[in-house]
Design a protein around this motif. Sequence first.
Motif, PDB file in Angstrom:
ATOM      1  N   ILE A   1       0.837  -1.203   0.000  1.00  0.00           N
ATOM      2  CA  ILE A   1       0.000   0.000   0.000  1.00  0.00           C
ATOM      3  C   ILE A   1       0.873   1.255   0.000  1.00  0.00           C
ATOM      4  CG2 ILE A   1      -1.658   1.340   1.350  1.00  0.00           C
ATOM      5  CD1 ILE A   1      -2.845  -1.331   2.308  1.00  0.00           C
ATOM      6  N   PHE A   2       1.909   1.240   0.850  1.00  0.00           N
ATOM      7  CA  PHE A   2       2.820   2.379   0.931  1.00  0.00           C
ATOM      8  C   PHE A   2       3.497   2.613  -0.412  1.00  0.00           C
ATOM      9  CE2 PHE A   2       7.076   4.123   1.776  1.00  0.00           C
ATOM     10  CZ  PHE A   2       6.732   5.282   2.460  1.00  0.00           C
ATOM     11  N   TRP A   3       3.932   1.534  -1.067  1.00  0.00           N
ATOM     12  CA  TRP A   3       4.618   1.641  -2.346  1.00  0.00           C
ATOM     13  C   TRP A   3       3.676   2.192  -3.416  1.00  0.00           C
ATOM     14  CZ3 TRP A   3       3.813  -0.933  -7.049  1.00  0.00           C
ATOM     15  CH2 TRP A   3       4.831  -0.759  -7.994  1.00  0.00           C
ATOM     16  N   VAL A   4       2.415   1.702  -3.430  1.00  0.00           N
ATOM     17  CA  VAL A   4       1.444   2.180  -4.413  1.00  0.00           C
ATOM     18  C   VAL A   4       1.148   3.652  -4.211  1.00  0.00           C
ATOM     19  CG1 VAL A   4      -0.950   1.988  -5.166  1.00  0.00           C
ATOM     20  CG2 VAL A   4       0.400  -0.072  -4.811  1.00  0.00           C
ATOM     21  N   VAL A   5       0.941   4.074  -2.951  1.00  0.00           N
ATOM     22  CA  VAL A   5       0.659   5.474  -2.664  1.00  0.00           C
ATOM     23  C   VAL A   5       1.831   6.350  -3.076  1.00  0.00           C
ATOM     24  CG1 VAL A   5       0.254   7.131  -0.818  1.00  0.00           C
ATOM     25  CG2 VAL A   5      -0.970   4.969  -0.821  1.00  0.00           C
ATOM     26  N   LYS A   6       3.047   5.915  -2.726  1.00  0.00           N
ATOM     27  CA  LYS A   6       4.236   6.685  -3.051  1.00  0.00           C
ATOM     28  C   LYS A   6       4.413   6.805  -4.567  1.00  0.00           C
ATOM     29  CE  LYS A   6       9.172   7.011  -1.974  1.00  0.00           C
ATOM     30  NZ  LYS A   6      10.308   6.368  -1.258  1.00  0.00           N
ATOM     31  N   ARG A   7       4.154   5.734  -5.269  1.00  0.00           N
ATOM     32  CA  ARG A   7       4.309   5.743  -6.715  1.00  0.00           C
ATOM     33  C   ARG A   7       3.272   6.649  -7.375  1.00  0.00           C
ATOM     34  NH1 ARG A   7       6.607   2.423 -10.569  1.00  0.00           N
ATOM     35  NH2 ARG A   7       5.467   2.241 -12.538  1.00  0.00           N
ATOM     36  N   SER A   8       2.028   6.595  -6.833  1.00  0.00           N
ATOM     37  CA  SER A   8       0.963   7.441  -7.413  1.00  0.00           C
ATOM     38  C   SER A   8       1.266   8.916  -7.202  1.00  0.00           C
ATOM     39  CB  SER A   8      -0.378   7.066  -6.783  1.00  0.00           C
ATOM     40  OG  SER A   8      -0.362   7.319  -5.386  1.00  0.00           O
TER      41      SER A   8
END
Length: 477
Positions: free
Chosen positions: A466-473
Amino acid sequence: MLHARLKAGLAGALLLGAFAAPALAQDDLVARGEYLAKAGDCTACHTTKGGEAMAGGYVFKMPMGTIISSNITPSKTKGIGNWTEEQFARALREGVSADGRRLYPAMPYTSYSNITDDDMKALYAYFQQAVKPVDADPVRKTELDFPFNLPGEMAAWDLLYANGKPFTPDPKLNDQQNRGKYLVDGLAHCSTCHTPRNSMMAEESDKFLSGAVVDGWMASNITPDKNSGIGGWSEDEIATYLKTGHVEGKAQAGGPMADAVEHSFQHLTDEDTHAIAAYLKTIPAIATSKTAQPAYSYGKVSPVDWTQYEPGEGASDTKDYTDTSTTDGPLLYNVNCAACHGINGEGSDDGHFPSLTHNTAVGAETPDNLVMAIVDGIHRESADGNAVMPAFAPETQVIHTGLDNDQIAAVSNFVTAQFGRGDAGLTGSKVASIRAGAPLPFLLKNAAALAIIGFVIGALVIIALIFWVVKRSRKTA
């Protein structure tokens, strides 16, 4: 009761009738179903002592918790009275109840998967028409420990291990051996007790029938290995053992095997017990010990010097027969065992009380069954009468104190040294370990902790994703 003409004719019309049976009248179908239910030993697990037949309530103390057998009478409210034949067959073959619940492999559906359609029809007819309905649930309910009580676990286990197939005769075997294979691998579910299990409590197929511990008792190696198994037994001796629970100079059945003889094997036709024996002679032999001779070959009548226990002129150190705390092995034997098994372990003249020489329990590489026979006693009703040996565990006693673990170790060591393989070297703690049963595999012993660790790791992985997806977005934006 079985129809006499059906029982007499099973070897002919039904020798392979389990595979290709002629059409039967309804009464004969029910009677055949009764016979098959005995072959499957259904009553042993679904009938409690003093309880109604097939009403359930039998307690299985398993590594994952307590499993209570179900009511399988034709009660329409509490049993299987509303089940269709297809639902009945699915429960027996696949371990899935009529309501879709997964059964636990305390019920041997992994073996029953090979039951033919004709035999399934007969079993269904018997349970629906001849068993008395009992409109009551077992008093106790199944209670599994975490994480075994989580939904979906049995579906995963079944996917991995419940891969049974319908019976197909082996072209390498003759008709008699194929009949034995059908019974051993299926209804008689011999592998349930006699095959070791892996860390997930599934049978290890490469060790088929090579022996395993069940409730403290050693279910023997019944492969045709000459020393570790029953390779030195004749087919007649194997068939006799199944019918009576004993063979002179070889072995006596106790514990779960005594129950199987009493409730199941003694009711089979001679043709079927001989078919079982014939098939067991064909399976791969597996050596499970380093012994150079079979357990029953050990022993000789070795007179015991009892003069030290008798008062003589001027004697001042005679043994005290009233000392209930003694750990003197010979004295314990003389007080508790000699009256039945003989002062020199020779047994009774009529064979009712077995000799302790040339006795598998006494000559075995591990003394588990000797210990358990002393702890639990022997209680067996079979085709040639009843066998009774009292239990000596303290918790079984009403008047006497019984024998504690140190005393059981002492008398067992004397018996094995005097009449069998040699001093077993037992201690009180080792007796306690035998009584506790086989040690739990690592995965089962630590299942709760491993499950929690798995959940934590899974949660951390999800959070990281989730953290990676948010950061990437955010970078994309």
